[in-house]
Design a protein around this motif. Structure first.
Motif, mmCIF file in Angstrom:
data_model
loop_
_atom_site.group_PDB
_atom_site.id
_atom_site.type_symbol
_atom_site.label_atom_id
_atom_site.label_comp_id
_atom_site.label_asym_id
_atom_site.label_seq_id
_atom_site.Cartn_x
_atom_site.Cartn_y
_atom_site.Cartn_z
ATOM 1 N N TYR A 268 14.298 38.269 79.128
ATOM 2 C CA TYR A 268 13.434 38.168 80.285
ATOM 3 C C TYR A 268 12.449 36.998 80.164
ATOM 4 O O TYR A 268 11.755 36.659 81.115
ATOM 5 N N GLU B 50 11.390 45.402 78.239
ATOM 6 C CA GLU B 50 12.668 45.825 77.683
ATOM 7 C C GLU B 50 12.648 47.305 77.308
ATOM 8 O O GLU B 50 13.605 48.044 77.581
ATOM 9 N N GLY C 194 12.840 49.349 80.472
ATOM 10 C CA GLY C 194 14.185 49.265 81.032
ATOM 11 C C GLY C 194 15.172 50.138 80.276
ATOM 12 O O GLY C 194 15.984 50.847 80.885
ATOM 13 N N LEU D 48 7.013 45.144 87.588
ATOM 14 C CA LEU D 48 8.197 45.872 87.105
ATOM 15 C C LEU D 48 8.321 47.232 87.781
ATOM 16 O O LEU D 48 9.405 47.626 88.228
ATOM 17 N N TRP E 73 12.184 39.535 89.850
ATOM 18 C CA TRP E 73 12.062 40.967 90.145
ATOM 19 C C TRP E 73 11.783 41.180 91.628
ATOM 20 O O TRP E 73 12.267 42.148 92.210
#
Length: 619
Positions: free
Chosen positions: A4, A57, A60, A184, A313
């Motif tokens: 990312y 991360e 996710g 996010l 995003w």
């Protein structure tokens, strides 16, 4: 290196922050080299980008793991039910093996976590501050566990910052962390709000559950956006005073658009507060959608003008929103418009108990699944608003209409037409409350013959993922207009019993209504069900009239009318003791009614193979 983290863009942004100017207009009014007090207010100075994307991360992967666990459980349950269904078709009367639980741990989890309220028995009963103020409901135990973990992780991520440095550098790190997490969390916030969310059919998690998660993801997103804004505000005031803040918002487009996004977020958070949302739900939806667009534009421009790596995003968020709009338009057009034919025709009839029966003639033939619902659009009464309703009835495709029966009988004495007609109708029952339902009832009640016809459209079907074909015993609870969710199940199961394609051997419908006049809502459909072959062998109907106006005399053994409210616990105990095979208990009704059924059925989840299914519609 995190996938990312874009080294080129981060290096460019750091360089921009150091020099204070760029061709894209970033930091046109500040020269950080000339004023060290502002170095932590702008750009990426002090921002822990490596830590930010590490937590991206981690988040996710956590979402992925939870999704895979839910998918695995769904696949296992689906396979288990299919095996149970297939194993009893040879002789549906022999289902003793499936009456017992085959494990101890899963029923315990079902009883104490998945089907349990947070505390005691209250779950879907609203907290009414007054008759006009609805403060929402209490999440279940499983929902609470998930939400606590989610909130705790976001809080921890915002606290895990470098604290052994200058305080303003820590605040800069908090600005970067909260902004990253806010961007996010906007992805699941939007995904969980979509009616066409692909996770709903994939995981068979209800839209109600995703809507609850949507609201909490939105709250976290808004709070983190506020932390991001106040962190920038604190360092900027410290470095240059309030004049520096005013100059930044006035002269730097990125900060101007960022403030648009933050203000829109705050407005959404206030407007979505439960008492406001429930009091003016249709108005809330229209304003909500409009402000969401302002929020997307503000955030997109803020990220784009700063050249930040979170911009992709926003591409995902906007793509999901546009795809959702596209699919909704496709669903509406497919069911409601067909070549040169007129849009769907809607007939609204006033019924006793301040309800209406809505019959929709579709442009295309369609047979909905039991338990599904649609959103109805009626421009005459609500220009672009829609409202969800359970599909109460759809004529069978192999059932001739009354006109076809008459013509066939006159011509040849044959009741069946030469070609089975296709179903182009669905029917709904809507209880008049506020908004669209109240407008429909008032207009129908004042019209000649207490009905009117207009044009409109439907969107759907949605839901209807629960199959009851593998259960030997099914007990359906309906409270008031909740009968609309259960009638299609009754029709399907009685017909499947006659055809020998289901495990059902015992079907009980328990319907509670305030007055006997409310039985008119579904009388033509129940009459058709009671004439179906095999009905007497499998179906019993218990009608509870809570406020009877006259003495109730019911001599039928398969259809009983009883004055008062059902004693749910004793009723379930009687039915489950005489069960055949596995048991499914479903409920659709008001919050207190559903909570009573949930409380009564939970002890039986560990006593035998019993599943509890609830349709709440707690939007």
């Amino acid at each position: 290196m995190s996938p990312y983290l874009y080294p080129g863009r981060v290096a460019s942004a750091v360089s921009t922050a150091a020099h204070g100017v760029t061709g894209r207009g970033l930091l046109q009014v500040w020269d950080v080299d000339s004023d060290q007090n502002l170095e932590y207010s702008h750009g990426l100075t002090g921002v822990d980008q490596v830590g930010n994307f590490l937590w991206v991360e981690v988040t996710g992967y956590l979402f992925l793991v939870v999704g895979l666990i839910c998918l695995g459980l769904h696949i296992f349950n689906m396979g288990w039910r299919h095996m149970r269904h297939m194993s009893v078709l040879g002789d549906p009367t022999r289902q003793n093996y499936w009456t017992r639980n085959q494990t101890r741990w899963w029923p315990w989890i079902q009883r104490h976590i998945f089907s349990a309220p947070l505390w005691k028995k209250r779950h879907n009963k609203s907290f009414q501050l007054s008759s006009a103020i609805d403060n929402g409901t209490l999440p279940g135990r499983w929902h609470t566990i998930v939400l606590i973990i989610y909130v705790a992780l976001n809080t921890a991520y915002c606290c895990l910052l470098p604290h052994d440095v200058d305080m303003h550098e820590t605040i800069a790190a908090l600005r970067g962390r909260s902004g990253t997490l806010s961007a996010l969390n906007l992805i699941p916030t939007v995904l969980f709000a979509l009616r066409n969310n692909p996770l709903i059919p994939l995981l068979q998690v209800s839209y109600d559950d995703f809507n609850l998660l949507h609201r909490w993801c939105a709250r976290i997103t808004i709070l983190e956006a506020l932390v991001h804004t106040f962190a920038w505000l604190g360092n900027t005031v410290h470095g240059g005073g309030w004049q520096e803040v005013a100059d930044g918002l006035r002269l730097e487009p990125s900060y101007t658009w960022g403030m648009v996004g933050t203000v829109s977020f705050v407005f959404i958070g206030i407007q979505a507060w439960s008492p406001i949302r429930h009091a003016f739900y249709e108005t809330f939806l229209n304003i909500h959608r409009l402000v969401v667009i302002f929020t997307f534009v503000g955030l997109y421009k803020h990220l784009e003008l700063h050249g930040l790596p979170q911009l992709p995003w926003m591409h995902i968020v906007i793509a999901m929103y546009c795809v959702e709009v596209f699919f909704r338009l496709v669903r509406i057009g497919y069911n409601s418009v067909y070549l040169n034919k007129r849009p769907s025709r809607i007939r609204v009839e006033a019924m006793p108990g301040e309800a209406v029966r809505v019959t929709i003639t579709l442009a295309r033939p369609w047979t909905p699944r039991p338990g599904c619902h649609v959103h109805i659009y009626m421009p005459m009464l609500a220009l672009w608003s829609s409202h969800p309703f359970s599909v109460a009835w759809s004529p069978s495709q192999n059932t001739p209409t009354s006109k076809e029966l008459t013509l066939s009988t006159l011509e040849g004495g044959v009741l069946a037409p030469s070609a089975p007609p296709q179903s182009r109708e669905i029917s709904l029952i809507c209880r008049a409350r506020t908004g669209l339902t109240r407008k429909m009832y008032d207009k129908a009640a004042q019209a000649p013959n207490q009905e009117f016809v207009t044009w409109g459209a439907i969107e759907g079907p949605y839901g209807g993922h629960h199959s009851l074909d593998s259960y030997g015993t099914v007990i359906l609870f309906a409270g008031g207009v909740g009968i609309t969710h259960q009638v299609m199940y009754v029709k399907h199961l009685v017909n499947s019993y006659h055809l020998g394609t289901t495990a059902i051997q015992k079907l009980v419908l328990v319907w509670t209504v305030p007055e006997s006049e409310c039985l008119e809502w579904v009388r033509p459909w129940m009459d058709e069900i009671l004439r179906m072959p095999g009905r007497k062998k499998v179906l019993r109907v218990l009608l509870f009239i809570t406020r009877p106006k006259k003495h109730i005399d019911s001599s039928s053994t398969s259809v009983k009318m009883i004055a008062g409210r059902p004693q749910t616990a004793s009723l379930l105990e009687t039915e489950i003791k005489s069960r055949v095979g596995a048991v499914a208990v479903t409920v659709c009704g008001s919050g207190p009614f559903a909570d009573d059924v949930r409380c009564a059925v939970r002890p039986f989840l560990t006593e035998g193979s019993v599943d509890f299914i609830e349709e709440a519609f707690t939007y």
